[in-house]
Write a protein that holds these residues in place. Sequence first.
Motif, mmCIF file in Angstrom:
data_model
loop_
_atom_site.group_PDB
_atom_site.id
_atom_site.type_symbol
_atom_site.label_atom_id
_atom_site.label_comp_id
_atom_site.label_asym_id
_atom_site.label_seq_id
_atom_site.Cartn_x
_atom_site.Cartn_y
_atom_site.Cartn_z
ATOM 1 N N LEU A 50 0.860 -1.186 0.000
ATOM 2 C CA LEU A 50 0.000 0.000 0.000
ATOM 3 C C LEU A 50 0.895 1.235 0.000
ATOM 4 C CD1 LEU A 50 -3.278 0.635 1.845
ATOM 5 C CD2 LEU A 50 -1.398 2.228 2.301
ATOM 6 N N ILE A 51 0.393 2.316 -0.630
ATOM 7 C CA ILE A 51 1.110 3.590 -0.662
ATOM 8 C C ILE A 51 0.274 4.653 0.040
ATOM 9 C CG2 ILE A 51 2.048 5.424 -2.128
ATOM 10 C CD1 ILE A 51 2.543 3.343 -4.286
ATOM 11 N N VAL A 52 0.896 5.367 0.978
ATOM 12 C CA VAL A 52 0.298 6.570 1.562
ATOM 13 C C VAL A 52 0.910 7.743 0.806
ATOM 14 C CG1 VAL A 52 0.035 7.983 3.620
ATOM 15 C CG2 VAL A 52 -0.005 5.485 3.817
ATOM 16 N N LEU A 53 0.075 8.460 0.041
ATOM 17 C CA LEU A 53 0.571 9.397 -0.966
ATOM 18 C C LEU A 53 0.037 10.807 -0.726
ATOM 19 C CD1 LEU A 53 1.999 9.723 -3.796
ATOM 20 C CD2 LEU A 53 -0.225 9.167 -4.812
ATOM 21 N N ASP A 54 0.929 11.733 -0.490
ATOM 22 C CA ASP A 54 0.525 13.131 -0.336
ATOM 23 C C ASP A 54 0.109 13.699 -1.691
ATOM 24 O OD1 ASP A 54 0.072 15.506 1.038
ATOM 25 O OD2 ASP A 54 2.083 16.255 0.651
ATOM 26 N N VAL A 76 -1.507 -1.284 -6.988
ATOM 27 C CA VAL A 76 -1.196 -1.138 -5.570
ATOM 28 C C VAL A 76 -2.184 -0.167 -4.922
ATOM 29 C CG1 VAL A 76 0.508 0.692 -6.026
ATOM 30 C CG2 VAL A 76 0.623 -0.608 -3.891
ATOM 31 N N PRO A 77 -2.783 -0.532 -3.784
ATOM 32 C CA PRO A 77 -3.738 0.368 -3.127
ATOM 33 C C PRO A 77 -3.071 1.669 -2.695
ATOM 34 C CG PRO A 77 -3.882 -1.850 -2.208
ATOM 35 C CD PRO A 77 -2.668 -1.827 -3.079
ATOM 36 N N ILE A 78 -3.835 2.756 -2.789
ATOM 37 C CA ILE A 78 -3.312 4.092 -2.468
ATOM 38 C C ILE A 78 -4.271 4.799 -1.520
ATOM 39 C CG2 ILE A 78 -2.760 6.375 -3.387
ATOM 40 C CD1 ILE A 78 -2.040 4.941 -6.049
ATOM 41 N N VAL A 79 -3.723 5.300 -0.406
ATOM 42 C CA VAL A 79 -4.460 6.213 0.470
ATOM 43 C C VAL A 79 -3.822 7.583 0.303
ATOM 44 C CG1 VAL A 79 -5.101 6.801 2.836
ATOM 45 C CG2 VAL A 79 -5.039 4.402 2.123
ATOM 46 N N ASP A 95 -10.894 9.465 -8.360
ATOM 47 C CA ASP A 95 -11.177 9.186 -9.765
ATOM 48 C C ASP A 95 -9.932 8.817 -10.553
ATOM 49 O OD1 ASP A 95 -13.856 9.443 -9.571
ATOM 50 O OD2 ASP A 95 -14.021 11.379 -10.558
ATOM 51 N N ASN A 96 -8.759 9.161 -10.052
ATOM 52 C CA ASN A 96 -7.523 8.813 -10.749
ATOM 53 C C ASN A 96 -6.840 7.588 -10.149
ATOM 54 O OD1 ASN A 96 -6.665 10.834 -13.001
ATOM 55 N ND2 ASN A 96 -7.647 12.076 -11.416
ATOM 56 N N GLY A 97 -7.557 6.861 -9.311
ATOM 57 C CA GLY A 97 -7.052 5.564 -8.869
ATOM 58 C C GLY A 97 -6.783 5.407 -7.394
ATOM 59 N N ALA A 98 -6.918 6.487 -6.585
ATOM 60 C CA ALA A 98 -6.737 6.341 -5.142
ATOM 61 C C ALA A 98 -7.898 5.530 -4.565
ATOM 62 C CB ALA A 98 -6.653 7.705 -4.472
ATOM 63 N N ASP A 99 -7.624 4.791 -3.507
ATOM 64 C CA ASP A 99 -8.645 3.944 -2.886
ATOM 65 C C ASP A 99 -9.316 4.630 -1.704
ATOM 66 O OD1 ASP A 99 -8.206 1.019 -4.143
ATOM 67 O OD2 ASP A 99 -6.283 2.027 -3.959
ATOM 68 N N ASP A 100 -8.656 5.590 -1.110
ATOM 69 C CA ASP A 100 -9.193 6.304 0.041
ATOM 70 C C ASP A 100 -8.401 7.602 0.190
ATOM 71 O OD1 ASP A 100 -10.597 6.957 2.324
ATOM 72 O OD2 ASP A 100 -10.181 5.080 3.371
ATOM 73 N N TYR A 101 -8.841 8.472 1.089
ATOM 74 C CA TYR A 101 -8.110 9.706 1.321
ATOM 75 C C TYR A 101 -8.249 10.105 2.780
ATOM 76 C CZ TYR A 101 -12.467 12.273 1.635
ATOM 77 O OH TYR A 101 -13.692 12.717 2.048
ATOM 78 N N MET A 102 -7.302 10.892 3.250
ATOM 79 C CA MET A 102 -7.358 11.508 4.569
ATOM 80 C C MET A 102 -7.045 12.987 4.400
ATOM 81 S SD MET A 102 -7.991 9.445 7.196
ATOM 82 C CE MET A 102 -7.197 10.249 8.582
ATOM 83 N N THR A 103 -7.760 13.832 5.128
ATOM 84 C CA THR A 103 -7.519 15.265 5.080
ATOM 85 C C THR A 103 -6.643 15.675 6.258
ATOM 86 O OG1 THR A 103 -9.691 15.599 4.062
ATOM 87 C CG2 THR A 103 -8.634 17.528 5.011
ATOM 88 N N PHE A 106 -4.627 14.961 10.539
ATOM 89 C CA PHE A 106 -5.347 13.709 10.728
ATOM 90 C C PHE A 106 -4.786 12.968 11.936
ATOM 91 C CE2 PHE A 106 -1.834 13.042 7.813
ATOM 92 C CZ PHE A 106 -1.160 11.993 8.402
ATOM 93 N N SER A 107 -5.553 12.005 12.403
ATOM 94 C CA SER A 107 -5.116 11.142 13.490
ATOM 95 C C SER A 107 -4.372 9.949 12.906
ATOM 96 C CB SER A 107 -6.330 10.649 14.284
ATOM 97 O OG SER A 107 -6.049 9.450 14.952
ATOM 98 N N PRO A 108 -3.142 9.663 13.346
ATOM 99 C CA PRO A 108 -2.444 8.472 12.845
ATOM 100 C C PRO A 108 -3.233 7.189 13.058
ATOM 101 C CG PRO A 108 -0.917 9.889 14.038
ATOM 102 C CD PRO A 108 -2.296 10.449 14.264
ATOM 103 N N GLN A 109 -3.987 7.117 14.156
ATOM 104 C CA GLN A 109 -4.780 5.921 14.421
ATOM 105 C C GLN A 109 -5.902 5.760 13.397
ATOM 106 O OE1 GLN A 109 -3.807 8.124 16.899
ATOM 107 N NE2 GLN A 109 -2.158 6.698 17.467
ATOM 108 N N GLU A 110 -6.506 6.891 12.996
ATOM 109 C CA GLU A 110 -7.542 6.801 11.973
ATOM 110 C C GLU A 110 -6.945 6.407 10.634
ATOM 111 O OE1 GLU A 110 -11.141 9.256 9.763
ATOM 112 O OE2 GLU A 110 -9.923 10.281 11.275
#
Length: 241
Positions: A50-54, A76-79, A95-103, A106-110
């Motif tokens: 998984l990729i956490v992507l800014d 590969v899944p992308i948040v 719409d360009n392929g990310a699976d989820d997002y965080m604003t 954010f809380s690291p636990q979330e």
Amino acid sequence: MTKKKVLIVDDEPSISMLLEFNLNLAGYEVRSVHDGLAVFDTLKPFRPDLIVLDLMLPKMDGIEVCRELRRRGNAVPIVMLTAMQDVTDRIAGLDNGADDYMTKPFSPQELISRIQAVLRRVQAQPGQMEEINYDIGPLHVDLGRREVHLNGSAIELTPKEFELLAFLCRHRGKVLSRQQLLQGVWDYHFLGDTRIVDVHISHLRDKIERSARSPEFIMTVRNVGYKLAGPGPHDRKSALA
């Protein structure tokens, strides 16, 4: 059990360090890079789960990274992380392929909960491959091939638009609330942000309806949500041989 690998892509060292600490604590193997182009140099040697992507990155922004990964056939899944509050920016990522997002902030636990939800969904997909066609009048949806045709012509949908249409097909004729659609398509409650559903429904209607204002397929149920039109006398759902 082999640790799941997470690649962090963020140009803010404080955020990368915070995420590395919390993800390591949660049992993940973590690597960080600090610009968009570095993602492609890291994929092969690290092979992230998984990729956490800014979103805002030097050299290549998060949207471009998403688009290029999907163009290359990399699933590969992308948040995605974004400091932007505008829903259209978040939808652009999805719409360009990310699976989820965080604003941000954010809380690291979330974020870890989101990562776990995305990985659960990805792990469940191989055993749930559907070889089913849905015909709704002139609209043909092939879940196995992930293809949609209207009056015989191919309709190009984004991954999330297709997943939303597929979910509506599986529950055809049933009224689904926006929260049910969020949970079913994104596998996570977006903290009440049901505008994600409304915008994707609007995009779908623009592509499959003759008139988005007088839809034939995706009906609005006032104050509740949406439903896909029920079967007509010549419609069918068929399993492929």
